[in-house]
Design a protein around this motif. Structure first.
Motif, short mmCIF file in Angstrom:
data_model
loop_
_atom_site.label_atom_id
_atom_site.label_comp_id
_atom_site.label_asym_id
_atom_site.label_seq_id
_atom_site.Cartn_x
_atom_site.Cartn_y
_atom_site.Cartn_z
N UNK A 110 -0.42 -7.57 8.53
CA UNK A 110 -1.40 -6.63 8.00
C UNK A 110 -1.48 -6.75 6.48
N UNK A 111 -2.50 -6.13 5.90
CA UNK A 111 -2.67 -6.11 4.45
C UNK A 111 -1.91 -4.93 3.86
N UNK B 238 -5.37 -0.23 3.11
CA UNK B 238 -6.64 -0.94 3.13
C UNK B 238 -7.67 -0.15 3.93
N UNK B 239 -8.86 -0.04 3.39
CA UNK B 239 -9.90 0.72 4.06
C UNK B 239 -10.80 -0.24 4.86
N UNK C 36 -1.58 -5.50 -5.98
CA UNK C 36 -1.45 -6.82 -5.36
C UNK C 36 -1.54 -6.64 -3.85
N UNK C 37 -2.30 -7.47 -3.20
CA UNK C 37 -2.44 -7.36 -1.75
C UNK C 37 -1.65 -8.47 -1.08
N UNK D 273 -2.44 -6.34 -10.18
CA UNK D 273 -1.00 -6.57 -10.29
C UNK D 273 -0.63 -7.87 -9.60
N UNK D 274 0.26 -8.64 -10.25
CA UNK D 274 0.76 -9.87 -9.66
C UNK D 274 2.27 -9.96 -9.87
N UNK D 275 2.96 -10.41 -8.84
CA UNK D 275 4.40 -10.55 -8.93
C UNK D 275 4.76 -11.72 -9.84
N UNK D 276 5.66 -11.48 -10.79
CA UNK D 276 6.09 -12.51 -11.72
C UNK D 276 7.35 -13.21 -11.20
#
Length: 274
Positions: A76-77, A125-126, A98-99, A211-214
């Protein structure tokens, strides 16, 4: 401009005095559709409805064990943020989560605390994610609520499934459509403002970021900052600041004589909020 602001203040005060409730009323059962439309939908007033979906199997079935057996392997998202605020202003940007694509069991592991991960994970998530991603759960509830569909004259445009921990927060926003929330487990707190208080809500234009994971595991916003084309309107304050008049006065110094008076219902298990 001062005259316009004075009239807006008067309009808000009169609306609160004439027809807006200081608290969100409770109904002790599902309403008749016509009366529901007249009393609640048409005047844009919220209410909490009890004993309206006690016949849903989800109330007894939806335990972590059941969900793991039923949909544990489904991918799932999931929205991931560093602080629980998704689609929110952070600094000078409007930052979206971030998804990630994860198995449902993996999300439960994080929410239950058996697996430690950086960030707050929220299934939010919609676009009808219940029907699109988790159709196996549809038999446990009603994909549309008959009295609501009759009152609105149509079936729902989307049926969403949300799962999160206490730190998952929905940012302040307005929707151009009717919402019907139901809590299967736990509780959810809402801060509600009437349409007459819209002039007191501060909006700004912000560039969008994600957002992004570093490499070190932290979640940082990625995207343009500062003014520029494609900026989005957003509210730069937390919904919680509405509960503290001084915080709200700091955010809106030009219209601080009448801070909004939000309704703050708590939606518990087996209750609807409309």
């Amino acid at each position: 401009m001062e005259s316009v602001q004075d009239r807006l203040v008067e309009f808000s005060l009169e609306a609160h005095d004439l027809y807006l409730n200081k608290t969100v009323p409770h109904l002790e059962g599902p309403p008749e559709p016509l009366q529901f439309y007249r009393d609640w939908i048409s005047p844009n007033k919220p209410c909490v409805i009890r004993n309206a979906f006690s016949h849903w199997p989800a109330l007894s079935r939806w335990t972590p064990k059941y969900l793991r057996e039923k949909i544990g392997s489904k991918v799932i998202s999931v929205a991931v943020t560093p602080n629980g605020y998704a689609d929110a202003v952070a600094g000078d940007r409007f930052v979206m989560p971030e998804e990630r694509q994860m198995s449902f069991s993996s999300v439960l592991d994080i929410i239950e605390g058996t697996v430690q991960k950086t960030g707050v994970f929220y299934v939010q998530k919609q676009c009808s994610n219940l029907l699109q991603e988790l159709p196996e759960l549809v038999d446990d509830l009603e994909p549309h609520v008959p009295w609501m569909s009759t009152a609105l004259g149509k079936s729902p445009d989307a049926v969403n499934f949300w799962l999160g921990e206490a730190n998952a927060v929905t940012s302040m926003h307005k929707d151009p459509y009717e919402n019907l929330y139901c809590v299967i487990s736990g509780e959810k707190h809402f801060i509600l403002l009437p349409p007459t208080d819209r002039p007191f809500v501060p909006y700004g234009l912000y560039q969008s970021a994600v957002y992004q994971e570093q490499d070190g595991g932290s979640l940082d916003p990625s995207g343009p900052s500062g003014p520029g084309p494609g900026a989005l309107p957003a509210v730069p304050v937390s919904p919680a600041s509405l509960l503290h008049s001084e915080s709200w006065r700091d955010a809106v110094p030009s219209i601080s004589v009448v801070p909004p008076r939000p309704a703050v219902p708590r939606l518990h298990r087996s209750e609807f909020l409309v």
